[in-house]
Design a protein around this motif. Structure first.
Motif, PDB file in Angstrom:
ATOM      1  N   ALA A 171       2.934  10.816   6.097  1.00 38.19           N
ATOM      2  CA  ALA A 171       4.318  11.032   5.680  1.00 38.19           C
ATOM      3  C   ALA A 171       4.569  10.409   4.310  1.00 38.19           C
ATOM      4  CB  ALA A 171       5.280  10.454   6.705  1.00 38.19           C
ATOM      5  N   THR A 172       5.374  11.096   3.507  1.00 44.02           N
ATOM      6  CA  THR A 172       5.697  10.580   2.171  1.00 44.02           C
ATOM      7  C   THR A 172       6.426   9.239   2.256  1.00 44.02           C
ATOM      8  OG1 THR A 172       7.737  11.900   2.177  1.00 44.02           O
ATOM      9  CG2 THR A 172       5.793  12.872   1.133  1.00 44.02           C
ATOM     10  N   ASP A 173       7.310   9.083   3.234  1.00 46.66           N
ATOM     11  CA  ASP A 173       8.064   7.832   3.357  1.00 46.66           C
ATOM     12  C   ASP A 173       7.143   6.636   3.574  1.00 46.66           C
ATOM     13  OD1 ASP A 173      10.435   9.147   3.027  1.00 46.66           O
ATOM     14  OD2 ASP A 173      11.009   9.123   5.138  1.00 46.66           O
ATOM     15  N   ASP A 174       6.064   6.855   4.331  1.00 45.83           N
ATOM     16  CA  ASP A 174       5.165   5.747   4.651  1.00 45.83           C
ATOM     17  C   ASP A 174       4.366   5.286   3.437  1.00 45.83           C
ATOM     18  OD1 ASP A 174       5.876   5.416   7.363  1.00 45.83           O
ATOM     19  OD2 ASP A 174       4.685   7.183   7.877  1.00 45.83           O
ATOM     20  N   VAL A 175       4.171   6.173   2.481  1.00 47.40           N
ATOM     21  CA  VAL A 175       3.529   5.760   1.229  1.00 47.40           C
ATOM     22  C   VAL A 175       4.429   4.764   0.514  1.00 47.40           C
ATOM     23  CG1 VAL A 175       2.705   6.548  -1.030  1.00 47.40           C
ATOM     24  CG2 VAL A 175       2.283   7.938   1.014  1.00 47.40           C
TER      25      VAL A 175
ATOM     26  N   ILE B 237      12.250  -3.295   5.524  1.00 44.36           N
ATOM     27  CA  ILE B 237      11.170  -2.310   5.553  1.00 44.36           C
ATOM     28  C   ILE B 237      10.746  -2.110   7.006  1.00 44.36           C
ATOM     29  CG2 ILE B 237       8.816  -1.765   4.795  1.00 44.36           C
ATOM     30  CD1 ILE B 237       9.288  -3.677   2.425  1.00 44.36           C
ATOM     31  N   PRO B 238      10.664  -0.875   7.499  1.00 48.85           N
ATOM     32  CA  PRO B 238      10.265  -0.664   8.893  1.00 48.85           C
ATOM     33  C   PRO B 238       8.798  -1.039   9.121  1.00 48.85           C
ATOM     34  CG  PRO B 238      10.378   1.442   7.744  1.00 48.85           C
ATOM     35  CD  PRO B 238      10.933   0.406   6.800  1.00 48.85           C
ATOM     36  N   VAL B 239       8.507  -1.482  10.335  1.00 46.93           N
ATOM     37  CA  VAL B 239       7.137  -1.847  10.699  1.00 46.93           C
ATOM     38  C   VAL B 239       6.929  -1.485  12.166  1.00 46.93           C
ATOM     39  CG1 VAL B 239       7.691  -4.217  11.366  1.00 46.93           C
ATOM     40  CG2 VAL B 239       5.402  -3.683  10.496  1.00 46.93           C
ATOM     41  N   GLN B 240       5.682  -1.178  12.546  1.00 44.40           N
ATOM     42  CA  GLN B 240       5.380  -0.711  13.892  1.00 44.40           C
ATOM     43  C   GLN B 240       4.193  -1.483  14.461  1.00 44.40           C
ATOM     44  OE1 GLN B 240       5.867   3.813  14.153  1.00 44.40           O
ATOM     45  NE2 GLN B 240       5.188   3.608  12.027  1.00 44.40           N
ATOM     46  N   ASP B 241       3.915  -1.246  15.757  1.00 43.21           N
ATOM     47  CA  ASP B 241       2.791  -1.905  16.427  1.00 43.21           C
ATOM     48  C   ASP B 241       1.870  -0.878  17.068  1.00 43.21           C
ATOM     49  OD1 ASP B 241       3.281  -4.979  16.476  1.00 43.21           O
ATOM     50  OD2 ASP B 241       5.243  -4.104  16.954  1.00 43.21           O
TER      51      ASP B 241
ATOM     52  N   PRO C 216       2.944   4.663  17.292  1.00 43.42           N
ATOM     53  CA  PRO C 216       3.394   4.714  15.889  1.00 43.42           C
ATOM     54  C   PRO C 216       3.832   6.114  15.489  1.00 43.42           C
ATOM     55  CG  PRO C 216       1.340   3.486  16.089  1.00 43.42           C
ATOM     56  CD  PRO C 216       1.572   4.140  17.408  1.00 43.42           C
ATOM     57  N   LYS C 217       4.935   6.180  14.768  1.00 40.08           N
ATOM     58  CA  LYS C 217       5.489   7.459  14.312  1.00 40.08           C
ATOM     59  C   LYS C 217       5.370   7.589  12.798  1.00 40.08           C
ATOM     60  CE  LYS C 217       7.535   8.347  18.416  1.00 40.08           C
ATOM     61  NZ  LYS C 217       7.473   7.054  19.099  1.00 40.08           N
ATOM     62  N   LEU C 218       5.240   8.819  12.324  1.00 44.09           N
ATOM     63  CA  LEU C 218       5.329   9.077  10.899  1.00 44.09           C
ATOM     64  C   LEU C 218       6.714   8.680  10.407  1.00 44.09           C
ATOM     65  CD1 LEU C 218       3.580  12.562  10.512  1.00 44.09           C
ATOM     66  CD2 LEU C 218       2.573  10.291  10.271  1.00 44.09           C
ATOM     67  N   HIS C 219       6.805   8.159   9.214  1.00 47.58           N
ATOM     68  CA  HIS C 219       8.023   7.631   8.581  1.00 47.58           C
ATOM     69  C   HIS C 219       8.408   6.256   9.116  1.00 47.58           C
ATOM     70  CE1 HIS C 219       8.551  11.559   6.810  1.00 47.58           C
ATOM     71  NE2 HIS C 219       8.730  12.130   7.976  1.00 47.58           N
ATOM     72  N   GLY C 220       7.621   5.709  10.059  1.00 46.52           N
ATOM     73  CA  GLY C 220       8.011   4.462  10.716  1.00 46.52           C
ATOM     74  C   GLY C 220       7.498   3.201  10.049  1.00 46.52           C
ATOM     75  N   GLY C 221       6.830   3.329   8.908  1.00 40.66           N
ATOM     76  CA  GLY C 221       6.331   2.162   8.202  1.00 40.66           C
ATOM     77  C   GLY C 221       4.937   1.755   8.626  1.00 40.66           C
ATOM     78  N   LEU C 222       4.424   0.703   7.988  1.00 39.84           N
ATOM     79  CA  LEU C 222       3.080   0.222   8.296  1.00 39.84           C
ATOM     80  C   LEU C 222       2.954  -0.188   9.754  1.00 39.84           C
ATOM     81  CD1 LEU C 222       2.279  -1.851   5.081  1.00 39.84           C
ATOM     82  CD2 LEU C 222       0.955   0.087   5.945  1.00 39.84           C
ATOM     83  N   VAL C 223       1.772   0.018  10.304  1.00 40.65           N
ATOM     84  CA  VAL C 223       1.471  -0.285  11.700  1.00 40.65           C
ATOM     85  C   VAL C 223       0.657  -1.571  11.752  1.00 40.65           C
ATOM     86  CG1 VAL C 223       0.351   0.534  13.799  1.00 40.65           C
ATOM     87  CG2 VAL C 223       1.433   2.180  12.234  1.00 40.65           C
TER      88      VAL C 223
ATOM     89  N   ILE D 133     -11.044 -16.429   6.792  1.00 37.28           N
ATOM     90  CA  ILE D 133      -9.711 -16.277   6.226  1.00 37.28           C
ATOM     91  C   ILE D 133      -8.739 -15.717   7.264  1.00 37.28           C
ATOM     92  CG2 ILE D 133     -10.239 -13.954   5.354  1.00 37.28           C
ATOM     93  CD1 ILE D 133      -8.546 -14.592   2.897  1.00 37.28           C
ATOM     94  N   ARG D 134      -7.509 -16.189   7.253  1.00 43.82           N
ATOM     95  CA  ARG D 134      -6.470 -15.624   8.128  1.00 43.82           C
ATOM     96  C   ARG D 134      -6.274 -14.157   7.778  1.00 43.82           C
ATOM     97  NH1 ARG D 134      -1.438 -19.243   6.735  1.00 43.82           N
ATOM     98  NH2 ARG D 134      -2.458 -19.139   4.704  1.00 43.82           N
ATOM     99  N   THR D 135      -6.147 -13.323   8.810  1.00 40.84           N
ATOM    100  CA  THR D 135      -6.135 -11.880   8.569  1.00 40.84           C
ATOM    101  C   THR D 135      -5.152 -11.166   9.487  1.00 40.84           C
ATOM    102  OG1 THR D 135      -8.484 -11.943   7.914  1.00 40.84           O
ATOM    103  CG2 THR D 135      -7.578  -9.795   8.508  1.00 40.84           C
ATOM    104  N   VAL D 136      -4.484 -10.160   8.930  1.00 43.46           N
ATOM    105  CA  VAL D 136      -3.701  -9.225   9.725  1.00 43.46           C
ATOM    106  C   VAL D 136      -4.218  -7.823   9.418  1.00 43.46           C
ATOM    107  CG1 VAL D 136      -1.873  -8.991   7.972  1.00 43.46           C
ATOM    108  CG2 VAL D 136      -1.371  -8.452  10.364  1.00 43.46           C
ATOM    109  N   ASP D 137      -4.393  -7.019  10.472  1.00 38.00           N
ATOM    110  CA  ASP D 137      -4.831  -5.625  10.302  1.00 38.00           C
ATOM    111  C   ASP D 137      -3.622  -4.703  10.347  1.00 38.00           C
ATOM    112  OD1 ASP D 137      -7.707  -4.782  10.042  1.00 38.00           O
ATOM    113  OD2 ASP D 137      -7.939  -6.290  11.618  1.00 38.00           O
ATOM    114  N   VAL D 138      -3.480  -3.881   9.330  1.00 35.74           N
ATOM    115  CA  VAL D 138      -2.347  -2.958   9.249  1.00 35.74           C
ATOM    116  C   VAL D 138      -2.822  -1.617   8.702  1.00 35.74           C
ATOM    117  CG1 VAL D 138      -0.801  -4.908   8.780  1.00 35.74           C
ATOM    118  CG2 VAL D 138      -1.636  -3.509   6.879  1.00 35.74           C
ATOM    119  N   GLY D 139      -1.955  -0.610   8.763  1.00 36.63           N
ATOM    120  CA  GLY D 139      -2.268   0.680   8.163  1.00 36.63           C
ATOM    121  C   GLY D 139      -1.108   1.643   8.298  1.00 36.63           C
ATOM    122  N   ALA D 140      -0.999   2.566   7.368  1.00 31.98           N
ATOM    123  CA  ALA D 140       0.028   3.600   7.460  1.00 31.98           C
ATOM    124  C   ALA D 140      -0.380   4.623   8.513  1.00 31.98           C
ATOM    125  CB  ALA D 140       0.217   4.277   6.103  1.00 31.98           C
ATOM    126  N   PRO D 141       0.578   5.152   9.288  1.00 32.77           N
ATOM    127  CA  PRO D 141       0.248   6.124  10.331  1.00 32.77           C
ATOM    128  C   PRO D 141      -0.121   7.490   9.745  1.00 32.77           C
ATOM    129  CG  PRO D 141       2.627   5.848  10.174  1.00 32.77           C
ATOM    130  CD  PRO D 141       2.018   4.833   9.244  1.00 32.77           C
TER     131      PRO D 141
END
Length: 485
Positions: free
Chosen positions: A456-460, A409-413, A374-381, A436-444
């Motif tokens: 990164a500001t973009d990821d906010v 919207i960009p997204v990463q793995d 995952p890269k900064l500015h690359g969206g939620l992971v 409950i059905r769940t997905v785990d995500v987070g900003a890098p």
């Protein structure tokens, strides 16, 4: 060009709002208090878990537990009991140094403050920082001859403590900087001589010296430095003897800010996980702000911000408690007496577990799996783990990814290396505990669990937009997906 400038202005607004949230939230208690203020300002009504709930479709509510966990929800105008809940879950706590029940330490001519480590912090980063204290205090109040006790939030606005590093000249034999968390992590409050010269003598202090007073001696004087108690009392506008107990932690004085040569980074403490708490809260508020926001909504939009994630979530206000299931049940039961409908509602529900993710570090690139960096500015992971350290599966990741595709919207793995241990989140706890059905995500981010982290500001902006799209569009998207049929 005008559209680009408008988007940039909107992004700056979200980042500025995050900075205000971070700077107002040195502790989980303060984060919940700030969330309450924001919710109330846009028409959310507070309900109490101690009372009966009288809820209405099209209305917005919230409740707190221990004032360190908060759950807010907006009920669609077309909601009926048995319909699903669309939830983003995050946490309000971060690794820190919490004051011990007996914090008074005096040695070597110094007044020090005894602290205990909370969570898995990078403790070496706490050295040589300008520190203060913040948290909550239980205060005794006397009115009309009766005594009551209230909890008040406090934050001393001056840098009153510091953990000094040992000079290299006195530690030449050391192989790197190794912290003994018991003996090395005591903040210095004052020198003993200055502490005594500037001591404010209260009635209890006088009694400790053998003088007769009419008041009872407070046990706090033997547990905490009177200088610290006086600082707290000055901040709260009370007497030191009115302080019955407290939960305080050491806090860095440096404010959160935008930095980097291109102003592209946020430098701050507690990004893990107040960044995700803020983005999900703002997304809920903005997705329910207009008169028509809930007009066609059949479900319940919810944000749940829990305490104690950093230490396992096993508390009355953690994600491991019945708090989530209680909330879903009480909302469902407010619209029907059929207790079996909660089971149907859970199967129609969806949870986005939002917790910050590890961005690729340019100086330690071997710490990431080659195809998952995952890269900064690359969206939620989107976080995945075959051993269920994350609750993501193919269906839940598709749903979250599809929302991103629909809005460009960009997204990463992210998958952890096979030869490294994998962390976890509230996702698996709630997925297994509630069903409950769940997905785990987070900003890098970088420097996770340091006293100063960066993202990164973009990821906010990406996170906020992604969560907002989820709240507004999940109901329609979910109707198109067939699994257990």
């Amino acid at each position: 060009m005008a559209a680009t400038n408008e988007a940039k202005s909107k992004s700056n607004s979200v980042v500025d709002d995050l900075l205000q949230f971070l700077n107002a939230s040195p502790t989980a208690f303060h984060a919940v208090d700030e969330a309450k203020k924001r919710l109330r300002s846009v028409g959310y009504e507070q309900v109490s878990e101690r009372e009966d709930w009288k809820l209405e479709a099209g209305k917005k509510y919230f409740f707190t537990r221990n004032h360190s966990t908060i759950v807010a929800f907006a009920i669609g105008k077309k909601y009926v009991a048995g319909n699903g809940f669309h939830i983003v879950g995050a946490h309000t706590d971060s690794p820190c140094l919490k004051l011990k029940p007996v914090s008074k330490v005096t040695k070597g001519g110094y007044l020090e403050v005894g602290v205990q480590t909370y969570g898995g912090g990078l403790w070496h980063t706490w050295f040589d920082r300008d520190l203060t204290v913040a948290g909550r205090v239980v205060i005794k109040e006397q009115k009309n001859g009766s005594v009551s006790y209230i909890h008040r939030l406090v934050r001393v606005e001056d840098p009153i403590m510091r953990i000094p590093t040992l000079a290299i000249h006195l530690d030449r034999g050391a192989d790197g900087f190794k912290v003994n968390t018991q003996s090395h992590l005591l903040p210095v409050l004052a020198t003993s001589i200055k502490g005594e010269l500037n001591k404010v003598v209260t009635k209890n202090d006088a009694q400790d010296d053998g003088e007769t007073t009419e008041s009872k001696s407070s046990p706090n004087n033997s547990k905490h430095h009177s200088l610290l108690l006086q600082l707290l009392a000055n901040q709260l506008g009370c007497e030191p003897d009115d302080i019955c107990d407290f939960e305080l932690q050491a806090c860095d004085m440096q404010p959160s800010l935008v930095g980097g040569a291109q102003k592209e980074f946020i430098f701050s403490g507690r990004l893990d996980n107040l960044c995700m708490s803020f983005c999900s809260l703002k997304a809920l508020i903005d997705s329910t702000s207009s008169q028509t926001s809930l007009e066609h909504e059949t479900g319940v939009r919810m944000v749940a911000l829990f305490d104690h994630e950093e230490v396992g979530s096993n508390s009355a206000q953690g994600a491991g408690s019945p708090a989530m299931l209680n909330a879903l049940s009480r909302i469902t039961n407010s619209f029907s007496s059929d207790s079996s409908l909660i089971e149907k509602a859970i199967q129609r529900s969806f949870l986005v577990s939002a917790d910050m993710a590890h961005a690729l570090h340019p100086n330690y690139m071997d710490k990431h799996e080659e195809n998952h960096q995952p890269k900064l500015h690359g969206g939620l992971v989107i976080k995945s783990n075959a051993n269920q350290r994350y609750a993501t599966n193919a269906i839940t990741s598709f749903i979250f990814r599809e929302l991103a595709v629909n809005h460009n919207i960009p997204v990463q793995d992210f998958v952890v290396r096979n030869d490294m241990a994998c962390g976890s989140t509230i996702g698996p706890i709630l997925a297994s505990g509630v069903g409950i059905r769940t997905v785990d995500v987070g900003a890098p981010q970088l420097s996770m669990h340091s006293i100063r982290e960066m993202c990164a500001t973009d990821d906010v902006d990406h996170s906020y937009e992604h969560f907002k799209a989820y709240y507004e569009e999940f109901s329609n998207l979910d109707q198109k997906i067939t699994v257990d049929m």
